[in-house]
Scaffold this motif. Structure first.
Motif, PDB file in Angstrom:
ATOM      1  N   LEU A 308       0.695  -1.249   0.117  1.00 11.99           N
ATOM      2  CA  LEU A 308      -0.010   0.456   0.349  1.00 11.99           C
ATOM      3  C   LEU A 308       0.388   1.137  -0.185  1.00 11.99           C
ATOM      4  N   GLY A 309       2.342   1.226  -0.024  1.00 14.30           N
ATOM      5  CA  GLY A 309       2.535   1.997   0.381  1.00 14.30           C
ATOM      6  C   GLY A 309       3.080   3.562   1.493  1.00 14.30           C
ATOM      7  N   MET A 310       2.361   2.391   2.266  1.00 17.44           N
ATOM      8  CA  MET A 310       1.366   3.512   3.799  1.00 17.44           C
ATOM      9  C   MET A 310       2.941   3.391   4.672  1.00 17.44           C
ATOM     10  N   GLY A 311       3.859   2.417   4.463  1.00 15.06           N
ATOM     11  CA  GLY A 311       4.880   2.380   5.926  1.00 15.06           C
ATOM     12  C   GLY A 311       5.119   1.341   6.262  1.00 15.06           C
ATOM     13  N   PHE A 312       4.087   0.378   5.995  1.00 13.80           N
ATOM     14  CA  PHE A 312       4.256  -1.219   6.868  1.00 13.80           C
ATOM     15  C   PHE A 312       4.386  -2.556   6.139  1.00 13.80           C
ATOM     16  N   ASP A 313       4.900  -2.168   4.419  1.00 14.79           N
ATOM     17  CA  ASP A 313       4.980  -3.228   3.391  1.00 14.79           C
ATOM     18  C   ASP A 313       5.498  -4.761   3.735  1.00 14.79           C
ATOM     19  N   ASN A 314       7.083  -4.248   4.318  1.00 16.30           N
ATOM     20  CA  ASN A 314       7.842  -5.166   4.687  1.00 16.30           C
ATOM     21  C   ASN A 314       7.466  -5.555   6.318  1.00 16.30           C
ATOM     22  N   GLN A 315       6.244  -6.046   6.381  1.00 13.64           N
ATOM     23  CA  GLN A 315       5.783  -6.611   7.804  1.00 13.64           C
ATOM     24  C   GLN A 315       5.726  -8.043   7.582  1.00 13.64           C
ATOM     25  N   SER A 316       3.900  -9.093   8.661  1.00 13.45           N
ATOM     26  CA  SER A 316       4.118 -10.407   8.078  1.00 13.45           C
ATOM     27  C   SER A 316       3.144 -10.610   9.452  1.00 13.45           C
ATOM     28  N   MET A 317       1.978 -11.058   9.261  1.00  8.40           N
ATOM     29  CA  MET A 317       0.879 -11.592  10.011  1.00  8.40           C
ATOM     30  C   MET A 317       1.180 -13.287  10.027  1.00  8.40           C
ATOM     31  N   VAL A 318       1.200 -13.795  11.035  1.00  7.22           N
ATOM     32  CA  VAL A 318       1.539 -15.914  11.174  1.00  7.22           C
ATOM     33  C   VAL A 318       0.491 -15.962  12.270  1.00  7.22           C
ATOM     34  N   ASP A 319       0.308 -17.342  12.142  1.00  8.12           N
ATOM     35  CA  ASP A 319      -0.318 -18.074  13.069  1.00  8.12           C
ATOM     36  C   ASP A 319       1.011 -19.127  13.511  1.00  8.12           C
ATOM     37  N   ALA A 320      -0.173 -19.402  14.638  1.00  7.32           N
ATOM     38  CA  ALA A 320       0.950 -21.065  15.100  1.00  7.32           C
ATOM     39  C   ALA A 320      -0.423 -22.016  15.517  1.00  7.32           C
ATOM     40  N   LYS A 321       0.113 -23.310  15.864  1.00 12.51           N
ATOM     41  CA  LYS A 321      -0.188 -24.731  16.832  1.00 12.51           C
ATOM     42  C   LYS A 321       0.620 -24.920  17.459  1.00 12.51           C
ATOM     43  N   GLU A 322       0.130 -25.025  18.997  1.00  6.00           N
ATOM     44  CA  GLU A 322       1.011 -25.864  20.184  1.00  6.00           C
ATOM     45  C   GLU A 322       0.488 -26.778  20.763  1.00  6.00           C
ATOM     46  N   PHE A 323       0.705 -27.279  21.437  1.00  2.00           N
ATOM     47  CA  PHE A 323       0.562 -28.425  22.574  1.00  2.00           C
ATOM     48  C   PHE A 323      -0.020 -27.213  23.828  1.00  2.00           C
ATOM     49  N   ASN A 324      -1.178 -27.950  24.515  1.00  2.00           N
ATOM     50  CA  ASN A 324      -1.262 -27.506  25.828  1.00  2.00           C
ATOM     51  C   ASN A 324      -1.180 -28.247  26.966  1.00  2.00           C
ATOM     52  N   VAL A 325      -0.650 -28.729  28.142  1.00  2.00           N
ATOM     53  CA  VAL A 325      -0.946 -30.460  28.718  1.00  2.00           C
ATOM     54  C   VAL A 325      -2.068 -29.771  29.309  1.00  2.00           C
ATOM     55  N   LEU A 326      -2.483 -30.368  29.772  1.00  2.00           N
ATOM     56  CA  LEU A 326      -4.434 -29.937  29.850  1.00  2.00           C
ATOM     57  C   LEU A 326      -4.189 -30.644  31.871  1.00  2.00           C
ATOM     58  N   SER A 327      -5.100 -29.908  32.723  1.00  2.00           N
ATOM     59  CA  SER A 327      -4.608 -30.262  34.666  1.00  2.00           C
ATOM     60  C   SER A 327      -5.106 -31.611  34.286  1.00  2.00           C
ATOM     61  N   THR A 328      -6.183 -31.914  33.116  1.00  2.00           N
ATOM     62  CA  THR A 328      -6.342 -33.809  34.018  1.00  2.00           C
ATOM     63  C   THR A 328      -5.379 -34.487  33.263  1.00  2.00           C
ATOM     64  N   VAL A 329      -3.780 -33.875  32.762  1.00  3.28           N
ATOM     65  CA  VAL A 329      -3.291 -34.400  32.910  1.00  3.28           C
ATOM     66  C   VAL A 329      -2.799 -36.148  33.332  1.00  3.28           C
ATOM     67  N   LYS A 330      -3.114 -37.706  33.063  1.00  6.30           N
ATOM     68  CA  LYS A 330      -2.554 -38.582  33.976  1.00  6.30           C
ATOM     69  C   LYS A 330      -1.119 -39.286  33.367  1.00  6.30           C
ATOM     70  N   ASN A 331      -0.398 -38.783  32.079  1.00 11.18           N
ATOM     71  CA  ASN A 331       0.683 -38.944  31.300  1.00 11.18           C
ATOM     72  C   ASN A 331       1.460 -38.313  30.870  1.00 11.18           C
ATOM     73  N   ILE A 332       1.842 -37.631  31.487  1.00  6.92           N
ATOM     74  CA  ILE A 332       2.564 -36.495  31.683  1.00  6.92           C
ATOM     75  C   ILE A 332       4.086 -36.649  31.521  1.00  6.92           C
ATOM     76  N   ASP A 333       4.741 -37.878  30.975  1.00  3.86           N
ATOM     77  CA  ASP A 333       6.142 -38.291  30.128  1.00  3.86           C
ATOM     78  C   ASP A 333       5.859 -38.855  29.362  1.00  3.86           C
ATOM     79  N   ALA A 334       4.704 -39.166  28.703  1.00  2.06           N
ATOM     80  CA  ALA A 334       4.280 -39.523  27.510  1.00  2.06           C
ATOM     81  C   ALA A 334       3.758 -38.091  26.670  1.00  2.06           C
ATOM     82  N   ALA A 335       3.392 -37.360  27.295  1.00  9.91           N
ATOM     83  CA  ALA A 335       3.185 -36.399  26.818  1.00  9.91           C
ATOM     84  C   ALA A 335       4.354 -35.326  26.704  1.00  9.91           C
ATOM     85  N   ASN A 336       5.175 -35.452  27.576  1.00 10.01           N
ATOM     86  CA  ASN A 336       6.091 -34.666  26.944  1.00 10.01           C
ATOM     87  C   ASN A 336       7.446 -34.733  26.081  1.00 10.01           C
TER      88      ASN A 336
END
Length: 432
Positions: A308-336
């Motif tokens: 657009l020529g408004m000073g921000f054309d060299n910036q980017s937007m991203v997404d990501a996926k992650e794993f969260n360990v739930l507080s109900t975890v029973k097999n923490i060793d395998a999860a890690n």
């Protein structure tokens, strides 16, 4: 519906130099795997080719850890998957790991006491050797880390089918003016220039990519924290530019847009070539390779959102996926162990086959197809990187935000813009 209504704006994080960790480790690092066993339960909402990819990853992990079995809990949902996940969790379902892609949802889960820190496992497994501080910051809240990111994508890319653009006598646009000027040729070739799937959430892609070019990552981060109002001139200008695109004949009629989801746009853009461009995450690369049987870089490609020529054309937007360990975890060793496996070169190789990029430094970028390589390079060279705005907003606010963009698509007038920004601002004033 939220698990708990409180939400702290100060906990939302704008990304820093994320891709510092995507440079190949000279050691070709393979994370050490402890001997683990037992059932590993995953709240797994992935669908289509991405679900196939996760099944392949789990199978490879089991090959390496034959005493582990997986059980996937698949929530039933339509539209925003967070609703189905909330239903599962509030219904008392117990699991070890959750796949999460929304920083705002991570905060919601933390407030509800449903996820655990992963700092101890991070330190014990030396994950900092594989993930840069930027990724650690992204998955942290108030300095405590709650997630391990396993894939990311460039969300500032226009997707197009190469023969569609060639049929109209065009090349991929570099500027906003070139982008708009191509609409006439695309329409003349029987191609609707742009597909906006506005039924649920994907229409926000157009607003957010335009806003990034208008005001930059810093402004978007402030907007996500409500440190600037939605009635700001930058937000209004973004709507005005989108109105310019609509008035230039970009799209199908509003009713069709409002009846379409992102998979519809994917089909018409990359499979049939009935539409020219669409905006979506890198999972479209997975769909195009695995379901459409197209060749990345040859049959289809990406180009960064027009300048657009408004000073921000060299910036980017991203997404990501992650794993969260739930507080109900029973097999923490395998999860890690599984989170550590997801940062290995073997796991990255499987993800690359399905068209996705890994943030791990264990990855040789040469394994990527041309579209992934381009996406990774665009993020790497960006002056600043901003996470998807909609995924940073509190639940009530993001719903109103999407509704107001839908109303704008039906009537892109100055009056609608003024009403939309005021309505979003009103809801924002009660959401933080």
């Amino acid at each position: 519906m939220t698990l708990k209504t409180t939400f702290s704006a100060s906990r939302r994080t704008m990304l820093g130099a994320l891709v510092a960790g995507t440079i190949l480790s000279p050691l070709g690092f393979h994370a050490a795997q402890a001997e683990v066993s037992g059932e590993l339960v995953m709240l797994n909402w992935l669908a289509g080719a991405q679900a196939d990819m996760m099944a392949a990853l789990q199978a490879d992990f089991v090959t390496k850890n034959p005493d582990v079995t997986f059980r996937n809990i698949v929530p039933t949902s339509s539209g925003d998957t967070r609703g189905g996940i909330r239903t599962v969790l509030l219904g008392g379902e117990q699991a070890d790991l959750l796949i999460n892609t929304w920083p705002a949802f991570r905060q919601e889960l933390l407030d509800a006491g449903m996820i655990l820190p992963v700092d101890e496992a991070w330190e014990a497994n030396n994950w900092s050797e594989l993930l840069s501080d930027g990724w650690k910051d992204l998955s942290s809240i108030d300095g405590v880390n709650y997630g391990v990111t396993y894939t990311f994508g460039d969300r500032s890319a226009l997707w197009y089918r190469t023969d569609t653009i060639e049929k109209a006598g065009l090349t991929a646009p570099g500027t906003w003016e070139e982008f708009l000027a191509g609409f006439e040729k695309l329409n003349a070739a029987g191609v609707t220039p742009v597909s906006i799937p506005a039924k649920i959430w994907a229409h926000g892609e157009w607003f957010e990519s335009t806003l990034l070019r208008v005001a930059g990552a810093d402004f978007m981060a402030k907007l996500a924290r409500h440190e600037v109002p939605w009635t700001s001139p930058e937000v209004v200008k973004t709507f005005e530019l989108l109105g310019e695109m609509l008035n230039a004949g970009c799209c199908l009629d509003p009713n069709t847009m409002l009846a379409s989801v992102w998979t519809d746009s994917a089909d018409t853009t990359l499979l049939t070539g009935d539409t020219g461009y669409m905006l979506i995450g890198m999972w479209l690369n997975t769909r195009a390779k695995q379901e459409y049987k197209l060749t990345p870089g040859t049959d289809f490609n990406i180009v960064q959102f027009p300048a657009l020529g408004m000073g921000f054309d060299n910036q980017s937007m991203v997404d990501a996926k992650e794993f969260n360990v739930l507080s109900t975890v029973k097999n923490i060793d395998a999860a890690n162990a599984f989170m550590g496996y997801m940062l290995t070169a073997d796991a990255a190789g499987i993800m690359a086959e399905y068209g996705l990029a890994s943030p791990s430094s264990a990855v040789d970028p040469a394994i990527y197809d041309p579209v992934i390589q381009q996406a990774v390079n665009e993020v790497a060279k960006a002056e600043k990187v901003q996470f998807v705005l909609g995924d940073l907003l509190p639940g009530d606010l993001v719903h109103e935000y999407r509704i107001q963009i839908q109303k704008f698509l039906q009537d892109p007038s100055a009056e609608t813009i003024a009403a939309a920004v005021q309505k979003i601002e009103d809801v924002a004033n009660t959401s933080y």
